[in-house]
Design a protein around this motif. Structure first.
Motif, PDB file in Angstrom:
ATOM      1  N   TRP A 151       0.822  -1.212   0.000  1.00  0.00           N
ATOM      2  CA  TRP A 151       0.000   0.000   0.000  1.00  0.00           C
ATOM      3  C   TRP A 151       0.852   1.256   0.000  1.00  0.00           C
ATOM      4  CZ3 TRP A 151      -4.989  -0.539  -0.972  1.00  0.00           C
ATOM      5  CH2 TRP A 151      -5.585  -1.777  -0.697  1.00  0.00           C
ATOM      6  N   LEU A 152       0.415   2.233  -0.779  1.00  0.00           N
ATOM      7  CA  LEU A 152       1.137   3.505  -0.832  1.00  0.00           C
ATOM      8  C   LEU A 152       0.179   4.687  -0.743  1.00  0.00           C
ATOM      9  CD1 LEU A 152       3.883   2.646  -3.299  1.00  0.00           C
ATOM     10  CD2 LEU A 152       4.166   4.468  -1.602  1.00  0.00           C
ATOM     11  N   GLU A 153       0.412   5.551   0.234  1.00  0.00           N
ATOM     12  CA  GLU A 153      -0.422   6.744   0.372  1.00  0.00           C
ATOM     13  C   GLU A 153      -0.125   7.700  -0.769  1.00  0.00           C
ATOM     14  OE1 GLU A 153       0.446   8.524   4.108  1.00  0.00           O
ATOM     15  OE2 GLU A 153      -0.407   6.845   5.231  1.00  0.00           O
ATOM     16  N   LEU A 154      -1.167   8.027  -1.527  1.00  0.00           N
ATOM     17  CA  LEU A 154      -0.932   8.883  -2.688  1.00  0.00           C
ATOM     18  C   LEU A 154      -1.764  10.154  -2.673  1.00  0.00           C
ATOM     19  CD1 LEU A 154      -0.715   6.626  -5.852  1.00  0.00           C
ATOM     20  CD2 LEU A 154       1.108   7.710  -4.542  1.00  0.00           C
ATOM     21  N   VAL A 155      -2.914  10.111  -1.995  1.00  0.00           N
ATOM     22  CA  VAL A 155      -3.857  11.221  -2.097  1.00  0.00           C
ATOM     23  C   VAL A 155      -4.393  11.616  -0.721  1.00  0.00           C
ATOM     24  CG1 VAL A 155      -5.990  12.023  -3.228  1.00  0.00           C
ATOM     25  CG2 VAL A 155      -4.616  10.215  -4.297  1.00  0.00           C
ATOM     26  N   GLY A 156      -4.379  12.935  -0.451  1.00  0.00           N
ATOM     27  CA  GLY A 156      -5.093  13.465   0.713  1.00  0.00           C
ATOM     28  C   GLY A 156      -6.439  13.966   0.205  1.00  0.00           C
ATOM     29  N   CYS A 157      -7.496  13.754   0.994  1.00  0.00           N
ATOM     30  CA  CYS A 157      -8.803  14.160   0.475  1.00  0.00           C
ATOM     31  C   CYS A 157      -9.822  14.325   1.598  1.00  0.00           C
ATOM     32  CB  CYS A 157      -9.311  13.121  -0.517  1.00  0.00           C
ATOM     33  SG  CYS A 157      -9.468  11.465   0.196  1.00  0.00           S
ATOM     34  N   GLY A 158     -11.009  14.779   1.253  1.00  0.00           N
ATOM     35  CA  GLY A 158     -12.062  14.923   2.249  1.00  0.00           C
ATOM     36  C   GLY A 158     -13.199  15.788   1.721  1.00  0.00           C
ATOM     37  N   MET A 159     -14.171  16.022   2.607  1.00  0.00           N
ATOM     38  CA  MET A 159     -15.298  16.882   2.253  1.00  0.00           C
ATOM     39  C   MET A 159     -14.963  18.312   2.668  1.00  0.00           C
ATOM     40  SD  MET A 159     -17.069  14.571   0.922  1.00  0.00           S
ATOM     41  CE  MET A 159     -18.532  15.489   0.477  1.00  0.00           C
ATOM     42  N   VAL A 160     -15.226  19.260   1.770  1.00  0.00           N
ATOM     43  CA  VAL A 160     -14.845  20.663   2.021  1.00  0.00           C
ATOM     44  C   VAL A 160     -15.403  21.140   3.364  1.00  0.00           C
ATOM     45  CG1 VAL A 160     -14.991  23.038   1.168  1.00  0.00           C
ATOM     46  CG2 VAL A 160     -14.745  21.137  -0.451  1.00  0.00           C
ATOM     47  N   HIS A 161     -14.541  21.685   4.205  1.00  0.00           N
ATOM     48  CA  HIS A 161     -14.891  22.162   5.552  1.00  0.00           C
ATOM     49  C   HIS A 161     -15.788  23.408   5.441  1.00  0.00           C
ATOM     50  CE1 HIS A 161     -14.531  23.459   9.692  1.00  0.00           C
ATOM     51  NE2 HIS A 161     -13.849  22.349   9.990  1.00  0.00           N
ATOM     52  N   PRO A 162     -16.823  23.491   6.302  1.00  0.00           N
ATOM     53  CA  PRO A 162     -17.713  24.670   6.264  1.00  0.00           C
ATOM     54  C   PRO A 162     -16.946  25.985   6.415  1.00  0.00           C
ATOM     55  CG  PRO A 162     -18.614  22.988   7.735  1.00  0.00           C
ATOM     56  CD  PRO A 162     -17.281  22.478   7.270  1.00  0.00           C
ATOM     57  N   ALA A 163     -15.858  25.980   7.185  1.00  0.00           N
ATOM     58  CA  ALA A 163     -15.089  27.208   7.387  1.00  0.00           C
ATOM     59  C   ALA A 163     -14.503  27.709   6.056  1.00  0.00           C
ATOM     60  CB  ALA A 163     -13.969  26.966   8.401  1.00  0.00           C
ATOM     61  N   GLU A 169     -25.948  25.434   1.935  1.00  0.00           N
ATOM     62  CA  GLU A 169     -26.441  25.279   0.578  1.00  0.00           C
ATOM     63  C   GLU A 169     -25.500  24.407  -0.264  1.00  0.00           C
ATOM     64  OE1 GLU A 169     -26.874  29.015  -1.448  1.00  0.00           O
ATOM     65  OE2 GLU A 169     -27.756  28.089  -3.241  1.00  0.00           O
ATOM     66  N   TRP A 170     -24.189  24.592  -0.048  1.00  0.00           N
ATOM     67  CA  TRP A 170     -23.214  23.927  -0.922  1.00  0.00           C
ATOM     68  C   TRP A 170     -22.454  22.817  -0.198  1.00  0.00           C
ATOM     69  CZ3 TRP A 170     -24.100  24.896  -5.746  1.00  0.00           C
ATOM     70  CH2 TRP A 170     -24.663  26.127  -6.099  1.00  0.00           C
ATOM     71  N   THR A 171     -22.107  21.804  -0.970  1.00  0.00           N
ATOM     72  CA  THR A 171     -21.278  20.717  -0.457  1.00  0.00           C
ATOM     73  C   THR A 171     -20.173  20.471  -1.465  1.00  0.00           C
ATOM     74  OG1 THR A 171     -22.815  19.221  -1.552  1.00  0.00           O
ATOM     75  CG2 THR A 171     -23.059  19.468   0.837  1.00  0.00           C
ATOM     76  N   GLY A 172     -19.106  19.801  -1.011  1.00  0.00           N
ATOM     77  CA  GLY A 172     -18.054  19.531  -1.984  1.00  0.00           C
ATOM     78  C   GLY A 172     -17.012  18.575  -1.456  1.00  0.00           C
ATOM     79  N   TYR A 173     -16.253  18.018  -2.380  1.00  0.00           N
ATOM     80  CA  TYR A 173     -15.080  17.242  -1.948  1.00  0.00           C
ATOM     81  C   TYR A 173     -13.834  17.855  -2.570  1.00  0.00           C
ATOM     82  CZ  TYR A 173     -15.293  14.610  -6.445  1.00  0.00           C
ATOM     83  OH  TYR A 173     -15.300  14.241  -7.754  1.00  0.00           O
ATOM     84  N   ALA A 174     -12.691  17.594  -1.901  1.00  0.00           N
ATOM     85  CA  ALA A 174     -11.414  18.104  -2.390  1.00  0.00           C
ATOM     86  C   ALA A 174     -10.378  17.001  -2.262  1.00  0.00           C
ATOM     87  CB  ALA A 174     -10.986  19.332  -1.593  1.00  0.00           C
ATOM     88  N   PHE A 175      -9.358  17.089  -3.091  1.00  0.00           N
ATOM     89  CA  PHE A 175      -8.264  16.115  -2.954  1.00  0.00           C
ATOM     90  C   PHE A 175      -6.962  16.716  -3.474  1.00  0.00           C
ATOM     91  CE2 PHE A 175     -10.438  15.278  -6.985  1.00  0.00           C
ATOM     92  CZ  PHE A 175      -9.413  15.305  -7.895  1.00  0.00           C
ATOM     93  N   GLY A 176      -5.860  16.175  -2.966  1.00  0.00           N
ATOM     94  CA  GLY A 176      -4.545  16.609  -3.423  1.00  0.00           C
ATOM     95  C   GLY A 176      -3.669  15.389  -3.662  1.00  0.00           C
ATOM     96  N   VAL A 177      -3.137  15.264  -4.893  1.00  0.00           N
ATOM     97  CA  VAL A 177      -2.327  14.099  -5.252  1.00  0.00           C
ATOM     98  C   VAL A 177      -0.861  14.510  -5.320  1.00  0.00           C
ATOM     99  CG1 VAL A 177      -2.080  12.200  -6.887  1.00  0.00           C
ATOM    100  CG2 VAL A 177      -4.260  13.438  -6.731  1.00  0.00           C
ATOM    101  N   GLY A 178       0.016  13.673  -4.756  1.00  0.00           N
ATOM    102  CA  GLY A 178       1.458  13.905  -4.891  1.00  0.00           C
ATOM    103  C   GLY A 178       1.927  13.359  -6.225  1.00  0.00           C
ATOM    104  N   VAL A 179       2.213  14.273  -7.158  1.00  0.00           N
ATOM    105  CA  VAL A 179       2.541  13.859  -8.530  1.00  0.00           C
ATOM    106  C   VAL A 179       3.862  13.095  -8.590  1.00  0.00           C
ATOM    107  CG1 VAL A 179       3.020  14.689 -10.864  1.00  0.00           C
ATOM    108  CG2 VAL A 179       1.258  15.801  -9.465  1.00  0.00           C
ATOM    109  N   ASP A 180       4.860  13.570  -7.848  1.00  0.00           N
ATOM    110  CA  ASP A 180       6.174  12.913  -7.882  1.00  0.00           C
ATOM    111  C   ASP A 180       6.062  11.464  -7.413  1.00  0.00           C
ATOM    112  OD1 ASP A 180       8.348  15.513  -7.896  1.00  0.00           O
ATOM    113  OD2 ASP A 180       6.294  15.876  -7.207  1.00  0.00           O
ATOM    114  N   ARG A 181       5.273  11.270  -6.354  1.00  0.00           N
ATOM    115  CA  ARG A 181       5.057   9.915  -5.817  1.00  0.00           C
ATOM    116  C   ARG A 181       4.455   9.008  -6.870  1.00  0.00           C
ATOM    117  NH1 ARG A 181       3.173   8.652   0.031  1.00  0.00           N
ATOM    118  NH2 ARG A 181       5.229   8.603   1.000  1.00  0.00           N
TER     119      ARG A 181
END
Ligand code: DAH
Length: 327
Positions: free
Chosen positions: A265-277, A288-300
């Protein structure tokens, strides 16, 4: 007779001038025809001899013969000269040709483009943000207030107290949400910077690919489905993924996606549901709005795809390495 003498002088002069400006053998031949050809200027003078007194004729004939010989001589000399010059410039067809090598994409760029294409195929637009960023975008609007311990998650390179080299691509989320109304679906690839040592697994400059999807009723399963699809496109259809709970200030809940394509297993992506703040910081109503976000380490990702265990290979520009991955 005097008339003829004058004509000879004029011709001699004009020939000399014309000869001086001759640049090549073809021009020289034209000049020869103009003076000595069947209807050449000197040839025509010879025809005038008939009209002269027989006693003048001999002198005139000699005069014209001298001129003709002179011109012939000068033409011959010039011809030799031009031939020699042409010989010097002659192309040597036996020389080997010059080799031109085609450029190619840097392996990181190639992998990044592949990733971008997958998301574009899923309907994501591509956005960009500045690499020099304000504290507000890099931290504050992402729910990381000044003096908050969460700042320690990123070893920041500051330019001034309020300006820095961005530590991640997440500030682009804020910039786009400030500027455009949802629904939003985009990725943002780019360089990020951290005050890290340059070793096998760290580089002070590296690449991330951010993603954001904002709409009504976006759920965590949307996030899972999208990232799982991404992993399978990238590493093959047998790839397994797993989501492990994690913490990021700008998402709630947060997770890390690990990928297993056969070698652990290799951790590649940080992610989650967009924080209300975060929604509040950009003036969007979190009810009213909801969302998800993610960040991928390209070099990895690139290291895994290319089977490389040292990130420094990407940044040292050693052609022996780069050429191995040219496509
Ligand atoms: N910005 C995070 C980092 O650099 C990665 C990240 C995690 C991005 C979670 C996200 C996210 O958009 O939702 O470590």
């Amino acid at each position: 007779m005097e008339n003829l003498k004058k004509k000879v002088e004029v011709l001699r002069e004009s020939f000399r001038e014309a000869l001086g400006s001759v640049r090549g053998l073809e021009e020289l031949e034209k000049l020869r025809v103009r003076y000595l050809g069947r209807k050449g200027e000197i040839t025509l003078l010879f025809k005038l001899l008939k009209e002269l007194d027989p006693n003048e004729r001999r002198e005139a004939g000699a005069l014209l013969n001298t001129l003709k010989e002179e011109v012939q001589e000068a033409l011959n000399l010039k011809k030799e000269e031009l031939k020699k010059a042409r010989g010097r410039e002659k192309v040597d067809l036996t020389l080997p040709g010059r080799e031109y090598s085609l450029g190619g994409l840097h392996p990181l760029t190639a992998v990044l483009e592949e990733m971008i294409e997958i998301f574009v195929g899923l309907g994501f637009k591509v956005e960009e943000g500045p690499e020099i960023e304000w504290d507000f975008y890099n931290f504050e609007a992402l729910n990381i207030p000044p003096h908050h311990p969460a700042r320690d998650m990123w070893s920041t390179l500051f330019i001034t107290e309020k300006m820095m080299l961005r530590t991640h691509t997440s500030p682009v989320q804020v910039r786009v949400m400030e500027r455009e109304k949802p629904p939003l679906r985009f990725i943002s690839p780019g360089r990020v910077y951290r005050k890290d040592a340059f070793d096998a697994s760290h580089s002070p400059a590296f690449y991330q690919l951010e993603g954001l999807y904002v709409d009504k009723k976006v759920t965590f399963s949307d996030l899972k489905g999208t990232l799982e699809l991404f992993a399978r496109e990238l590493f093959g259809s047998n790839t397994r993924v797993k989501f492990v709970p994690s913490y990021f200030p700008f998402t709630e809940p947060s997770a890390e996606m690990s990928v297993n394509w056969g070698k652990g297993w290799l951790e590649l992506v940080g992610c989650g549901m967009v924080h209300p703040a975060v929604f509040n910081a950009v003036g969007l109503d979190p009810d009213e709005w909801t969302g998800y976000a993610f960040g991928v380490g390209v070099d990895r990702v690139a290291m895994i795809k290319l089977g490389i265990d040292d990130i420094r290979l990407f940044y040292e520009n050693d052609l022996r390495f780069l050429r191995r991955y040219l496509r």
